[in-house]
Design an enzyme around this catalytic site. Structure first.
Site, PDB file in Angstrom:
ATOM      1  N   GLU A  55     -19.284   9.070  15.886  1.00  0.00           N
ATOM      2  CA  GLU A  55     -20.719   9.238  16.478  1.00  0.00           C
ATOM      3  C   GLU A  55     -20.696   9.772  17.885  1.00  0.00           C
ATOM      4  O   GLU A  55     -21.230  10.734  18.137  1.00  0.00           O
ATOM      5  CB  GLU A  55     -21.373   7.994  16.742  1.00  0.00           C
ATOM      6  CG  GLU A  55     -22.880   7.977  16.922  1.00  0.00           C
ATOM      7  CD  GLU A  55     -23.583   6.815  16.583  1.00  0.00           C
ATOM      8  OE1 GLU A  55     -23.502   6.117  15.449  1.00  0.00           O
ATOM      9  OE2 GLU A  55     -24.341   6.100  17.667  1.00  0.00           O
ATOM     10  N   ASP A  56     -19.671   9.265  18.745  1.00  0.00           N
ATOM     11  CA  ASP A  56     -19.769   9.797  20.274  1.00  0.00           C
ATOM     12  C   ASP A  56     -18.662  10.755  20.490  1.00  0.00           C
ATOM     13  O   ASP A  56     -18.472  11.166  21.790  1.00  0.00           O
ATOM     14  CB  ASP A  56     -19.657   8.675  21.212  1.00  0.00           C
ATOM     15  CG  ASP A  56     -20.905   8.018  20.866  1.00  0.00           C
ATOM     16  OD1 ASP A  56     -21.770   8.389  20.334  1.00  0.00           O
ATOM     17  OD2 ASP A  56     -20.692   6.489  21.224  1.00  0.00           O
TER      18      ASP A  56
HETATM   19  N1  G4P Z   1     -25.644  -0.315  29.797  1.00  0.00           N
HETATM   20  C1  G4P Z   1     -26.284  -0.955  28.694  1.00  0.00           C
HETATM   21  N2  G4P Z   1     -26.073  -0.110  27.578  1.00  0.00           N
HETATM   22  C2  G4P Z   1     -26.285  -0.475  26.378  1.00  0.00           C
HETATM   23  C3  G4P Z   1     -27.096  -1.975  26.360  1.00  0.00           C
HETATM   24  N3  G4P Z   1     -27.426  -2.315  25.224  1.00  0.00           N
HETATM   25  C4  G4P Z   1     -26.992  -1.164  24.360  1.00  0.00           C
HETATM   26  N4  G4P Z   1     -26.626  -0.270  25.337  1.00  0.00           N
HETATM   27  C5  G4P Z   1     -25.898   1.170  24.718  1.00  0.00           C
HETATM   28  O1  G4P Z   1     -27.008   2.219  24.915  1.00  0.00           O
HETATM   29  C6  G4P Z   1     -27.239   2.908  23.643  1.00  0.00           C
HETATM   30  C7  G4P Z   1     -28.786   3.243  23.521  1.00  0.00           C
HETATM   31  O2  G4P Z   1     -28.819   4.247  24.449  1.00  0.00           O
HETATM   32  P1  G4P Z   1     -30.451   4.962  24.663  1.00  0.00           P
HETATM   33  O3  G4P Z   1     -30.173   6.025  25.782  1.00  0.00           O
HETATM   34  O4  G4P Z   1     -31.351   3.931  25.142  1.00  0.00           O
HETATM   35  O5  G4P Z   1     -30.920   5.262  23.320  1.00  0.00           O
HETATM   36  P2  G4P Z   1     -30.395   6.507  22.448  1.00  0.00           P
HETATM   37  O6  G4P Z   1     -29.993   5.698  21.273  1.00  0.00           O
HETATM   38  O7  G4P Z   1     -31.604   7.455  22.185  1.00  0.00           O
HETATM   39  O8  G4P Z   1     -29.292   7.140  23.194  1.00  0.00           O
HETATM   40  C8  G4P Z   1     -26.862   1.881  22.876  1.00  0.00           C
HETATM   41  O9  G4P Z   1     -26.663   2.346  21.394  1.00  0.00           O
HETATM   42  P3  G4P Z   1     -27.113   1.850  19.906  1.00  0.00           P
HETATM   43  O10 G4P Z   1     -27.731   3.171  19.440  1.00  0.00           O
HETATM   44  O11 G4P Z   1     -28.456   0.876  20.254  1.00  0.00           O
HETATM   45  O12 G4P Z   1     -26.161   1.051  19.394  1.00  0.00           O
HETATM   46  P4  G4P Z   1     -24.860   1.880  18.862  1.00  0.00           P
HETATM   47  O13 G4P Z   1     -24.676   1.725  17.326  1.00  0.00           O
HETATM   48  O14 G4P Z   1     -24.631   3.185  19.123  1.00  0.00           O
HETATM   49  O15 G4P Z   1     -23.685   1.035  19.750  1.00  0.00           O
HETATM   50  C9  G4P Z   1     -25.809   1.189  23.381  1.00  0.00           C
HETATM   51  O16 G4P Z   1     -24.539   1.861  23.050  1.00  0.00           O
HETATM   52  C10 G4P Z   1     -27.236  -2.441  27.693  1.00  0.00           C
HETATM   53  O17 G4P Z   1     -27.262  -3.789  27.848  1.00  0.00           O
HETATM   54  N5  G4P Z   1     -26.538  -2.012  28.751  1.00  0.00           N
END
Ligand code: G4P
Length: 171
Positions: A55-56
């Site tokens: 994904e990243d």
């Molecule tokens: N600093 C910080 N970062 C956080 C925290 N909780 C989640 N994140 C990170 O931020 C991501 C969400 O970023 P956002 O910018 O809010 O939303 P986005 O998905 O539109 O980019 C999460 O990915 P996700 O899509 O929810 O999960 P994943 O499946 O990619 O891991 C996770 O990697 C936190 O408490 N502190």
């Protein structure tokens, strides 16, 4: 530690280098997910380390298949969000895919477990340090659970997740 696990952790650290989880290096999140996945075995821990690598970063499913085998590659592929800009649409897409997975297939079973571990790591972190993320996970919880929960797969993870998201009201 198992050689395949160390190889996965090394690859994940190198591919995610320069990326951050808030103020922390991204591997802090990968370690948190991998710790939660420990009771589910080495393949689950490997998938936890690699769960965001497609994904990243530029890492491909073929590369994962050749380095770690199809079980790991398929599980990471199942967990990988599409490229849509809009988070709600992206999450709808992946939730549809996750809800269609058959947990009798081993890579699907592991993907569903590690996805729950990933969400728990995110909710734990956000509860103490990011109200914005915590509110987002609260809003998403019902649809996330509908797509990812399977009875008996990882009840302890879901128990904590449900409790963090829906704290018991004060008596
Ligand atoms: N600093 C910080 N970062 C956080 C925290 N909780 C989640 N994140 C990170 O931020 C991501 C969400 O970023 P956002 O910018 O809010 O939303 P986005 O998905 O539109 O980019 C999460 O990915 P996700 O899509 O929810 O999960 P994943 O499946 O990619 O891991 C996770 O990697 C936190 O408490 N502190």
């Amino acid at each position: 530690m198992n050689n395949r696990y160390l190889k996965a952790r090394t690859l994940a650290r190198s591919r995610h280098s320069g990326q951050y989880y808030g103020d922390l290096p991204y591997h802090v999140h990968l370690e948190a997910v991998s710790r939660l996945a420990t009771p589910f075995g080495t393949d689950a821990m490997i998938i936890a380390q690699l769960h965001d690598v497609m994904e990243d970063t530029e890492t491909t499913v073929d590369e994962l298949a050749s380095d770690f085998g199809f079980l790991v590659a398929d599980a990471v592929n199942y967990m990988t969000d599409g490229k849509l800009e809009d988070r709600a649409k992206r999450k709808d897409m992946i939730n549809q895919r996750l809800s269609s997975l058959d947990a009798d297939e081993e890579s699907a079973r592991l993907a569903l477990i590690v996805k729950a571990c990933d969400r728990l790591a995110n909710v734990r972190a956000s509860k103490s340090s990011s109200e914005r993320h915590y509110d987002m996970y609260k809003l998403e919880h019902a649809s996330f659970k509908e797509a990812v929960y399977r009875k008996g797969l990882c009840e302890a993870i879901w128990w904590e997740l449900d409790n963090l998201i829906e704290p018991m009201s004060e008596q």
